[in-house]
Design a protein around this motif. Sequence first.
Motif, PDB file in Angstrom:
ATOM      1  N   TRP A  48      37.572  28.686  40.507  1.00  0.00           N
ATOM      2  CA  TRP A  48      36.342  29.227  41.101  1.00  0.00           C
ATOM      3  C   TRP A  48      35.767  28.232  42.115  1.00  0.00           C
ATOM      4  CZ3 TRP A  48      32.209  26.064  39.900  1.00  0.00           C
ATOM      5  CH2 TRP A  48      32.259  25.353  38.698  1.00  0.00           C
ATOM      6  N   ILE A 184      35.554  34.924  38.468  1.00  0.00           N
ATOM      7  CA  ILE A 184      34.877  35.005  39.763  1.00  0.00           C
ATOM      8  C   ILE A 184      35.931  34.935  40.864  1.00  0.00           C
ATOM      9  CG2 ILE A 184      32.929  34.156  41.123  1.00  0.00           C
ATOM     10  CD1 ILE A 184      32.037  32.522  38.758  1.00  0.00           C
ATOM     11  N   SER A 208      27.939  34.991  36.783  1.00  0.00           N
ATOM     12  CA  SER A 208      29.231  35.260  37.410  1.00  0.00           C
ATOM     13  C   SER A 208      29.232  36.640  38.058  1.00  0.00           C
ATOM     14  CB  SER A 208      30.358  35.170  36.378  1.00  0.00           C
ATOM     15  OG  SER A 208      30.487  33.870  35.869  1.00  0.00           O
ATOM     16  N   THR A 307      33.397  40.384  34.317  1.00  0.00           N
ATOM     17  CA  THR A 307      32.713  39.087  34.195  1.00  0.00           C
ATOM     18  C   THR A 307      31.862  39.118  32.924  1.00  0.00           C
ATOM     19  OG1 THR A 307      30.839  39.834  35.523  1.00  0.00           O
ATOM     20  CG2 THR A 307      32.656  38.803  36.694  1.00  0.00           C
TER      21      THR A 307
END
Length: 464
Positions: A48, A184, A208, A307
């Motif tokens: 991420w 993400i 997220s 998420t």
Amino acid sequence: MALDEILPVAVIGAGPVGLAAAARLVEAGITPLILERGTSVGSSLLDWGHVRVFSPWKYNIDDAARRLLDDHGWNAPRADGVPTGREIVQNYLLPLSSVPSIAANLKLGTTVTAITREGFDKVSSKGRQDAPFVVRYDDIGGEHEVLARAVIDASGTWTQPNPMGINGLPVIGERSSSRVSYGIPDVAGIRRPDFIGKRTLVVGSGHSAINVALALLELQQSDPATEIFWALRHHGVARLLGGGLNDQLPERGTLGLAAKKAMDEGRLKMLTSFAAASVTSEPDGIVVNAMANGEPVTQALDRVVVTTGFRPDLSFLRELRIDLDPTVEAPPALAPLIDPNLHSCGTVPPHGVVELAHPDKDFYIVGSKSYGRAPTFLMKTGYEQVRSVVAELAGDHVAARRVELVLPETGACSVDLAVNATSGCCGGPAPVEADACCVADATAKAAGKSGCGCAAPVVEEERA
């Protein structure tokens, strides 16, 4: 020379908390052995790396790690700058991993597959606590074992995302679909072609999810055909949006305000009380069948981003004696302080070796994995955990139990049943189901003590 003076302390994971543990061990004169599954330190952060964190640099650097780096001429980033995940790796973790005392004891591309006590399976007791740990791992050269005097598991939860199903299971068809992503994904960057001009469903109600939704809104500005559906499985995003400008971590407050503005403008199509039932993959898309706000819905989409948080990987700990709360899978003394069923505050009382101990002596789970399935965690919290744990391993039991943590307050807090985290004494009132006067007292009793004898305020800790 005693065995515990010869053997290293195994540290599983070379993320921020794992490398902080290694730095603390080096500073205490104890040899670490750092085992990292990725080909780089901070491999989960690189996944991420495009995302900017909420907290500035001053909260993201461990004190012992800073001292090691300063001794080797480190050019520290500006304290009030707010880094991305990639910048944390490039400007902090990689330089730290290059410090000779760390580099000489770091193994990359190494997956820990099991931990046990030498000569003892899980059911064997007599003499168990005197036996060293056996850490088994795989690397490019095959399968190996190493002995360790102690183990600090800082492996995190990033590789174990929660599924879409509201019952904790993948919904029918979810596991086989290549159109479902987790965490993400870099929707506005490297994966832009997968999402621009497409119909995407984001499932989740955490930060997220907000990050992904806002990145999709960026694509929408370039191509209005980009459609964004945001599915909230429970009560909505009031907990996240409520902080706003009151949040002392400004990036987090700004994120919530931007999401609220997009909702008000109708650019995010909201689905509340969402419960997916199945997904069906088609040649040119994916169909999600679900209930939303009490009604059946069918959504024809191009992509789904899940998420919904993460969970710990406990598979390689099966031969150890560990004690975990049955609900959140965190140590029992820590669990009532972070259980989202009890409260949703961003503040948690300080904790360390006492709350993190397990029946197998000298084994500790730290970092985000120590929170089990509970959401949100600050790196600074993990740094305090490993400071306390390493002090204990070094024989400084007073320092191990001393609080050395101050964190910012969040403006986002909706207490329902448990801890009033803004009150002063001992972390606030005890959870309602506890026979205790305050959080610190509840923690002491959960650890088998008679109580804490609480009489003075303690520093409060935040989850972010």
